[in-house]
Design a protein around this motif. Sequence first.
Motif, mmCIF file in Angstrom:
data_model
loop_
_atom_site.group_PDB
_atom_site.id
_atom_site.type_symbol
_atom_site.label_atom_id
_atom_site.label_comp_id
_atom_site.label_asym_id
_atom_site.label_seq_id
_atom_site.Cartn_x
_atom_site.Cartn_y
_atom_site.Cartn_z
ATOM 1 N N LYS A 170 1.106 7.800 6.860
ATOM 2 C CA LYS A 170 1.663 6.736 7.675
ATOM 3 C C LYS A 170 1.122 5.256 7.115
ATOM 4 C CE LYS A 170 -2.822 7.436 10.243
ATOM 5 N NZ LYS A 170 -3.518 7.711 11.711
ATOM 6 N N GLY A 171 1.672 4.314 7.702
ATOM 7 C CA GLY A 171 1.274 2.997 6.949
ATOM 8 C C GLY A 171 2.375 1.948 7.631
ATOM 9 N N GLY A 172 1.783 0.578 7.554
ATOM 10 C CA GLY A 172 2.779 -0.398 7.668
ATOM 11 C C GLY A 172 2.765 -0.733 9.225
ATOM 12 N N VAL A 173 3.297 -1.919 9.679
ATOM 13 C CA VAL A 173 3.578 -2.536 11.015
ATOM 14 C C VAL A 173 5.014 -2.663 11.454
ATOM 15 C CG1 VAL A 173 1.211 -3.085 11.103
ATOM 16 C CG2 VAL A 173 2.868 -4.957 10.295
ATOM 17 N N GLN A 174 5.890 -3.154 10.341
ATOM 18 C CA GLN A 174 7.093 -3.242 10.634
ATOM 19 C C GLN A 174 7.811 -3.661 9.183
ATOM 20 O OE1 GLN A 174 8.762 -7.008 11.483
ATOM 21 N NE2 GLN A 174 6.669 -8.223 11.600
ATOM 22 N N ALA A 202 0.796 -1.289 -0.180
ATOM 23 C CA ALA A 202 0.069 0.033 -0.012
ATOM 24 C C ALA A 202 0.949 1.314 0.020
ATOM 25 C CB ALA A 202 -0.883 0.165 1.182
ATOM 26 N N ILE A 203 2.013 1.154 0.676
ATOM 27 C CA ILE A 203 2.864 2.301 0.497
ATOM 28 C C ILE A 203 3.470 2.658 -0.643
ATOM 29 C CG2 ILE A 203 5.206 3.342 1.552
ATOM 30 C CD1 ILE A 203 4.442 2.089 4.179
ATOM 31 N N ALA A 238 9.279 -6.036 8.171
ATOM 32 C CA ALA A 238 9.189 -7.482 7.691
ATOM 33 C C ALA A 238 7.878 -7.960 7.133
ATOM 34 C CB ALA A 238 9.911 -8.355 8.827
ATOM 35 N N THR A 239 6.943 -6.802 6.957
ATOM 36 C CA THR A 239 5.712 -7.407 6.547
ATOM 37 C C THR A 239 5.230 -6.192 5.274
ATOM 38 O OG1 THR A 239 4.923 -7.978 8.798
ATOM 39 C CG2 THR A 239 3.134 -7.354 7.281
ATOM 40 N N VAL A 240 4.511 -6.780 4.654
ATOM 41 C CA VAL A 240 4.083 -5.909 3.434
ATOM 42 C C VAL A 240 2.793 -5.036 3.923
ATOM 43 C CG1 VAL A 240 3.062 -6.012 1.065
ATOM 44 C CG2 VAL A 240 4.939 -7.521 1.512
ATOM 45 N N PRO A 241 2.963 -3.755 4.081
ATOM 46 C CA PRO A 241 1.859 -3.034 4.314
ATOM 47 C C PRO A 241 0.616 -2.919 3.634
ATOM 48 C CG PRO A 241 3.483 -1.500 3.468
ATOM 49 C CD PRO A 241 4.073 -2.981 3.457
ATOM 50 N N ASP A 242 -0.548 -3.301 4.062
ATOM 51 C CA ASP A 242 -1.883 -3.595 3.396
ATOM 52 C C ASP A 242 -2.623 -2.294 3.594
ATOM 53 O OD1 ASP A 242 -2.730 -3.424 6.135
ATOM 54 O OD2 ASP A 242 -3.812 -5.312 6.079
ATOM 55 N N LEU A 243 -2.098 -1.081 4.304
ATOM 56 C CA LEU A 243 -2.897 0.049 4.242
ATOM 57 C C LEU A 243 -1.650 1.349 4.430
ATOM 58 C CD1 LEU A 243 -5.628 1.504 4.620
ATOM 59 C CD2 LEU A 243 -5.395 1.254 6.923
ATOM 60 N N CYS A 244 -2.093 2.403 3.645
ATOM 61 C CA CYS A 244 -1.225 3.817 3.932
ATOM 62 C C CYS A 244 -2.413 4.668 3.969
ATOM 63 C CB CYS A 244 -0.402 3.726 2.743
ATOM 64 S SG CYS A 244 0.812 5.242 3.072
#
Length: 446
Positions: free
Chosen positions: A297-301, A244-245, A303-309
């Motif tokens: 803002k977006g992502g959690v860390q 998403a980013i 090592a994870t593909v972000p699903d929202l930005c």
Amino acid sequence: MLSETEKRVFDYIEYHRDDMIDYLRRMVSIDTQTPPGLNYDVICDLMADRFSELGCETSIHEATEKYMRLSGAEFLGLEGPRSNVVALYKGKGGGPALHISAHTDCAAIQEEGWTVDPLGGEVTDDTPYTRSMWDRGGGYIWGRGVADDKGEIAAMTLALQAIHRNDVRLKGDLILTGNCDEEIGGVAGLGYLINEGIVKADMGIQLDGGLSGIGLAAQGRTRFLLRTKGMSWHGQMPILGINAIEKMSKLNVALNDYWRNVLLRRHVPVPGIDLGEALRAKGIDSMTAMLNIGTIKGGVQGATVPDLCEQEVLRGMVPGETYQEVYDEFKAVLDGVKATDAELEYELGVVNFREGYFIQADDPYAITSRQIIQDAVGRELPFTGTLGSTDMNYQVVDGGMPCVNFGVGGAYSRGHKQDENASIDEIIQCSKAVALLFMRKLGVAA
């Protein structure tokens, strides 16, 4: 040349500056920073009592849930009633109606960096910062809102007090409002009062700004909320997810191109109106459309593909641009990117908006207002404009009023910063200008 009545009113203002300071200190002690915008009901009660004492028919109006939604209350984290005070000082008859507005909310108070209590209203003889051009040794008052915009409320209240206590009968009706939420768009404040027909007038004064110029033009603005959606996956196998980013980045490339190559070329000339040295240094001497990507803002860390930005984008609107035109054009930019990427999914929301305005420098109302202000303060002030926006947008665009803007403060007063302050002499000068506008615009009955 001042009449004997006008001189008497001015003398009253000078001799009652302590009344003004006490009232201003009481207002500053009420925490109305927005967001969240608490205590509007408290400050409106205080103002309503004072206006009633000065012969006004006074009422308090709370914006409805509709206006809370239009304000973007959930996104902005707004809390508490959206109270607005309206005071009618009835004229004897035979004159127009004049609306004067000042806002009760103020900017956020920073947790650190203040050398005084931001809600204390401390008074000092001098300032360690830049001095006001109007300083004649009358000292300074400190705290959040003393310049933006509670000092203006104090100035207009003292002006009314001087007229009322001196038995000056105005021909036309005077409408005074203390309205909320200006700092975040004013939708539930003056926007509510004017669009619901609670306030109607033939002409207006907006008290917000400084006493270094008379404002005639301001941009509008739309606050967009943009989200891109993706699909989460392990960050070491991003090819199996949708980032998403990354999708937001593609939109931002297009938005930056749109700003630099389209909006910066969209001008509305404002002859006779000064936009300030800083903009002139950038080659801008007319109202110019703008765009700012303010948050993202977006992502959690990692090592994870972000699903929202998610990001907020502010679109500065030149006078004459409508909200619908701006929304449609902005969305067209996004759709142009989406057409090239089948995996791009976005949502577009609007936090709030208000449209821009432009009063011509040769407008008779502007010219006569400048002359009246000059007679009051002893200096001719230039006509100015801003690429920001003020509540005067509602008076001009929605209320159809010719209007001028001035106030208390400016660069010296540190508005929105730590240690906000205002020159007491400047508040007194502002009050004199307001009182003279009341008398000359509305007429004095025999």
